[in-house]
Design a protein around this motif. Structure first.
Motif, short mmCIF file in Angstrom:
data_model
loop_
_atom_site.label_atom_id
_atom_site.label_comp_id
_atom_site.label_asym_id
_atom_site.label_seq_id
_atom_site.Cartn_x
_atom_site.Cartn_y
_atom_site.Cartn_z
N SER A 186 17.30 -36.45 -26.96
CA SER A 186 16.50 -35.99 -25.83
C SER A 186 15.41 -35.00 -26.25
O SER A 186 14.72 -34.44 -25.40
CB SER A 186 17.39 -35.38 -24.74
N ILE A 210 15.49 -42.35 -22.54
CA ILE A 210 16.74 -41.80 -23.03
C ILE A 210 17.86 -42.23 -22.09
O ILE A 210 17.88 -41.84 -20.93
CB ILE A 210 16.68 -40.25 -23.10
N ARG A 214 20.07 -35.32 -20.98
CA ARG A 214 18.84 -34.61 -21.35
C ARG A 214 19.13 -33.37 -22.18
O ARG A 214 18.21 -32.71 -22.65
CB ARG A 214 18.08 -34.21 -20.09
N TYR A 250 15.77 -39.97 -18.28
CA TYR A 250 17.07 -39.54 -18.77
C TYR A 250 18.20 -40.08 -17.89
O TYR A 250 18.00 -40.36 -16.71
CB TYR A 250 17.18 -38.00 -18.78
#
Length: 476
Positions: A186, A210, A214, A250
């Protein structure tokens, strides 16, 4: 002073904390995230790849050690430490009873999870249920847990752990420490630095999504490497899958993965195919597709299927783009229409009929087509047609810290006496590249448990040494 300090809050960290506590050590666990986001990437997992010599509860048939090893050897291309890999493989055969004692429940594979009923044990309620169970058990056993406590550096005395410094400026000492704070997936700046600029002048990492937390920014990984810890792995290698391009930046998790790749074709933004979609069973190949898409112009691809494929794969969270004709689908996806139709027509013409069976390596293949499709090749000719946009989705990075059988961090080839590492921060010892479903949890569980056990031993030894010194001082 705390005996064992655990930094991290995912599967590996929790396994370490539980094992250390069971060994009689006092344990403090520091989780960087708020409580509601606890669990790291483990909250997005579903299963554990398990070796077994015979059928076991939710696992059918057998999955012996050598087959497991060969599967891992194949996906890593030999970039693996066999000694450490076999530790994880063997540990996967006997960890489930221990997991159950800490509240983890298992279930048969989900209907959309093809080909893994024999190899993978699925968590009831998924990874979130698993980490919640571990946190509950840890609290019950007396593990101290602190959330919103990122650790930014580690204080060392040579190769010996002394203390950590938190983002809030607090210095926390402990007799031993387990680092399980994840990779750097991240940290977009680090990803961009690692991937650099490609031959088209693009920065591929700028288009990565991602899949997981995060909070894995690699702060501790970088701090340890800068402090002289031995590292292992390529910073561009990662568990990277093809996910829906519309996924969030994320925490998209499992549901953003596109699982129909092997049932159709994948084209890039120029409407050209670039790899064999039917090379092997999906659980053995899904993790190569993120990297393949990352190498395409604009780091985007498109999975194309027709009506025949519907119902044969786990449906993603976003619906596909639907069209009644191939030209219409190309226009809706923003692809060059003529090139797209030409690619699909060429593929259709190359398909050689056989007995289609997506549960086996069937005989449906292409001839005279580059790249070939070696299994499950059926013409895309039955409307409606569907298209799913793909982006590289990073789950976790493989650059990590070198370890031995006791999961000790190494400095100049020498293992630390009281600093250990588990999970993503050391997975690169086993995963030089590639991935096969459930192996990350196997590595994290095995080495998390080892690290916790060894950290408790180190703390006990430190207390014994201190007691002897105090006794000697009193006698003097």
């Amino acid at each position: 002073m705390i005996d064992v300090l655990v930094v991290g809050g995912g599967n590996a960290a929790l396994c370490a904390a539980l094992m250390a506590r069971e060994a009689g050590a006092s344990v403090l666990l520091l989780e960087a995230s708020p409580r509601e986001w606890r669990g790291g990437n483990s909250q997005h997992t579903r299963n554990l790849r398990c070796m077994h010599e015979a059928p076991q509860d939710v696992l059918v048939d057998a999955y012996p050690e050598e087959e497991y090893w060969q599967d891992l050897l194949k996906v890593t291309g030999g970039l693996t430490d066999e000694r450490l890999a076999r530790i994880a493989i063997r540990a996967s055969s006997c960890c489930r009873d221990w997991m159950r004692t800490h509240g983890v429940h298992f279930q048969p594979p989900l209907s959309g999870a093809l080909h893994v009923a024999r190899t993978n044990a699925f968590f009831m309620g998924g990874g979130k249920a698993l980490v919640n169970a571990y946190f509950r058990s840890a609290e019950k056993l007396g593990v101290q847990i602190r959330y919103d406590t990122p650790v930014v550096s580690v204080e060392l005395d040579g190769d010996r752990f002394v203390a950590v410094l938190t983002a809030g400026g607090e210095r926390i000492e402990a007799r031993s420490c387990v680092l399980a704070a994840g990779g750097f997936e991240s940290n977009r700046e680090w990803l961009s630095e690692a991937w650099g600029v490609n031959e088209r002048g693009e920065r591929p990492a700028e288009n990565f999504l991602i899949r997981g937390t995060r909070f894995n920014e690699g702060v501790l990984l970088k701090a340890l490497i800068d402090a002289g810890a031995d590292s292992i792995g390529d910073p561009t290698q990662a568990h990277m899958v093809a996910i829906d391009a519309r996924a969030p930046l994320y925490d998209g998790g499992i549901c953003t993965r596109i699982d129909c790749v092997s049932l159709g074709v994948v084209v890039n933004r120029e409407a050209k195919r670039f790899y064999d979609e039917g090379e092997d069973f999906w659980p053995k190949r899904y993790a190569i597709w993120g990297r393949l898409v990352a190498q395409q112009p604009g780091q985007i691809g498109y999975s194309i299927i027709d009506r025949k494929a519907i119902g044969r794969f786990m449906p993603p969270v976003f619906p596909g783009t639907v069209a009644d004709s191939l030209p219409e689908l190309a226009r809706k996806l923003g692809l060059p229409e003529a090139a797209f139709v030409e690619t699909i027509n060429a593929y259709n013409a190359a398909c050689r009929g056989g007995t289609f069976d997506h549960t086996a390596l069937d005989d449906c293949h292409t001839e005279g087509l580059a790249p070939a499709k070696t299994h499950w090749a059926r013409p895309i000719d039955t409307p409606p047609f569907y298209g799913y946009p793909l982006r590289p989705g990073v789950t976790f990075t493989y650059l990590g810290l070198r370890v031995n059988e006791e999961s000790a961090v190494h400095f100049g080839g020498r293992p630390s006496p009281n600093l250990f590492v588990a999970g993503e921060m050391m997975a690169g010892n086993v995963l030089g590249k590639g991935y096969t479903a459930g192996v990350g949890m196997a590595i994290g569980t095995a080495f998390g448990r080892i690290a916790g056990t060894q950290a408790a031993k180190a703390a006990k030894a430190a207390k014994a040494v201190k007691a002897v010194k105090e006794e000697q001082h009193a006698l003097a």
